[in-house]
Scaffold this active site. Sequence first.
Site, mmCIF file in Angstrom:
data_model
loop_
_atom_site.group_PDB
_atom_site.id
_atom_site.type_symbol
_atom_site.label_atom_id
_atom_site.label_comp_id
_atom_site.label_asym_id
_atom_site.label_seq_id
_atom_site.Cartn_x
_atom_site.Cartn_y
_atom_site.Cartn_z
ATOM 1 N N ARG A 108 -0.505 3.393 11.549
ATOM 2 C CA ARG A 108 0.118 2.469 12.501
ATOM 3 C C ARG A 108 1.537 2.056 12.127
ATOM 4 O O ARG A 108 2.435 2.089 12.967
ATOM 5 C CB ARG A 108 -0.725 1.187 12.643
ATOM 6 C CG ARG A 108 -1.900 1.306 13.554
ATOM 7 C CD ARG A 108 -3.041 0.455 13.052
ATOM 8 N NE ARG A 108 -3.527 1.015 11.814
ATOM 9 C CZ ARG A 108 -4.430 2.002 11.753
ATOM 10 N NH1 ARG A 108 -4.983 2.427 12.845
ATOM 11 N NH2 ARG A 108 -4.805 2.515 10.598
ATOM 12 N N THR A 109 1.732 1.621 10.901
ATOM 13 C CA THR A 109 3.031 1.033 10.553
ATOM 14 C C THR A 109 4.138 2.075 10.696
ATOM 15 O O THR A 109 5.154 1.840 11.358
ATOM 16 C CB THR A 109 2.992 0.457 9.124
ATOM 17 O OG1 THR A 109 1.851 -0.392 9.015
ATOM 18 C CG2 THR A 109 4.246 -0.333 8.812
ATOM 19 N N LYS A 159 9.910 15.195 -8.882
ATOM 20 C CA LYS A 159 10.655 15.684 -10.068
ATOM 21 C C LYS A 159 10.983 14.543 -11.009
ATOM 22 O O LYS A 159 11.679 14.731 -12.007
ATOM 23 C CB LYS A 159 11.958 16.351 -9.630
ATOM 24 C CG LYS A 159 11.795 17.526 -8.696
ATOM 25 C CD LYS A 159 13.174 18.044 -8.297
ATOM 26 C CE LYS A 159 13.142 18.708 -6.944
ATOM 27 N NZ LYS A 159 14.480 18.850 -6.357
ATOM 28 N N ARG A 163 7.070 1.675 2.609
ATOM 29 C CA ARG A 163 5.772 1.270 2.048
ATOM 30 C C ARG A 163 5.653 1.896 0.663
ATOM 31 O O ARG A 163 5.910 3.094 0.496
ATOM 32 C CB ARG A 163 4.609 1.722 2.931
ATOM 33 C CG ARG A 163 3.257 1.492 2.267
ATOM 34 C CD ARG A 163 2.097 1.733 3.189
ATOM 35 N NE ARG A 163 2.043 0.726 4.249
ATOM 36 C CZ ARG A 163 1.089 0.673 5.179
ATOM 37 N NH1 ARG A 163 0.122 1.572 5.179
ATOM 38 N NH2 ARG A 163 1.107 -0.267 6.103
ATOM 39 N N HIS A 173 3.034 -7.815 3.863
ATOM 40 C CA HIS A 173 3.165 -6.878 4.987
ATOM 41 C C HIS A 173 3.679 -7.715 6.163
ATOM 42 O O HIS A 173 2.956 -7.990 7.119
ATOM 43 C CB HIS A 173 1.803 -6.256 5.282
ATOM 44 C CG HIS A 173 1.822 -5.041 6.163
ATOM 45 N ND1 HIS A 173 2.941 -4.644 6.884
ATOM 46 C CD2 HIS A 173 0.843 -4.140 6.459
ATOM 47 C CE1 HIS A 173 2.638 -3.545 7.574
ATOM 48 N NE2 HIS A 173 1.378 -3.221 7.324
HETATM 49 N N1 CP Z 1 -2.141 -2.085 9.748
HETATM 50 C C1 CP Z 1 -1.612 -1.121 8.957
HETATM 51 O O1 CP Z 1 -0.788 -1.407 8.067
HETATM 52 O O2 CP Z 1 -2.057 0.115 9.248
HETATM 53 P P1 CP Z 1 -1.555 1.446 8.518
HETATM 54 O O3 CP Z 1 -2.001 1.367 7.091
HETATM 55 O O4 CP Z 1 -2.175 2.574 9.278
HETATM 56 O O5 CP Z 1 -0.048 1.467 8.610
#
Ligand code: CP
Length: 312
Positions: free
Chosen positions: A60-61, A89, A110, A138
């Site tokens: 999603r993110t 590397k 991320r 998040h």
């Molecule tokens: N909600 C969320 O962070 O989903 P993902 O891990 O799929 O990005």
Amino acid sequence: MNNMGLKSKDMISAADLTKAEVDSILKEADVMLSHIKRKKPLDMLKGRILATLFFEPSTRTRMSFESAMHRLGGSIIGFSGTEGTSVTKGETLRDTLRNVENYADAIAMRNPIEGSARLAADTVRIPVINGGDGSNQHPTQALLDLFTIKVEKGLKGTKVALCGDLKYGRTVHSLIYLLCMYGMDVRLVSPKTLRMPKHVLDDIKERYSYAPVEEESLDGVVGWADVLYVTRIQRERFPDQNEYERVAGSYFVDNETLKKAKKGMVILHPLPRVDEIRPEVDCTSCAKYFEQSFYGIAVRMALLKMLIGGNG
Ligand code: CP
């Protein structure tokens, strides 16, 4: 719409945001939602590039950031997993970032290491958006969660129960700040070993003079909550898999749970889920987690426009 001074800023922690900033993001997300619904092509970020650097898995993110950027007329570069990059590397995070800032106008990242997003923001001159740093924060998920609550239930006087893995789940570590910022009544439901970290609760108390009630059973909150926010037990974050096995499956929501629910209660989940919301719940009017995921595009469009594009 005025960008509330967000242009060129980073988005690292929900705790960094002021209420005025969150208000302006929600307002801009409303505008973006209407553009999405009208399928109106936009060119606000034409010629601008977002780098999505995902050192950890995401559906999603990453995809909603990419969808948001495309919908605003901008472009995407980046990676999903480090295979095929010079990280394999031995290139450091700092060096990777110093190069990427030459290629893009903003970074959505991320990374499994807590604090990595802050380090990224301190390293590069372009805006950094934290798409999740370990168990820490998040913030864009929290903003889309708040937007969903606003659309589905309104923000005033709403009672929200955060359930599940409150220790390792980064979405709740961000969302609790926004819920308390808006004066919502919050209860925390988790096994004893997965309670909200003390440093988060201490900070909430300091900022908002508020201490959410903590419980161990869903039974205590289903008849109380307007919003039941369910989270996955974060298997990948447990240092000891035996500890995970002890709490796995310790709670779940099914149609029996819903019989005890307050009328109009909605269920949110940042997703992915494993078994904590049974599939039978999906076709009930309580289930709003796929709508929540949809609203993520509008919220991320709003953020990208405000951080990269400035006034519109
Ligand atoms: N909600 C969320 O962070 O989903 P993902 O891990 O799929 O990005």
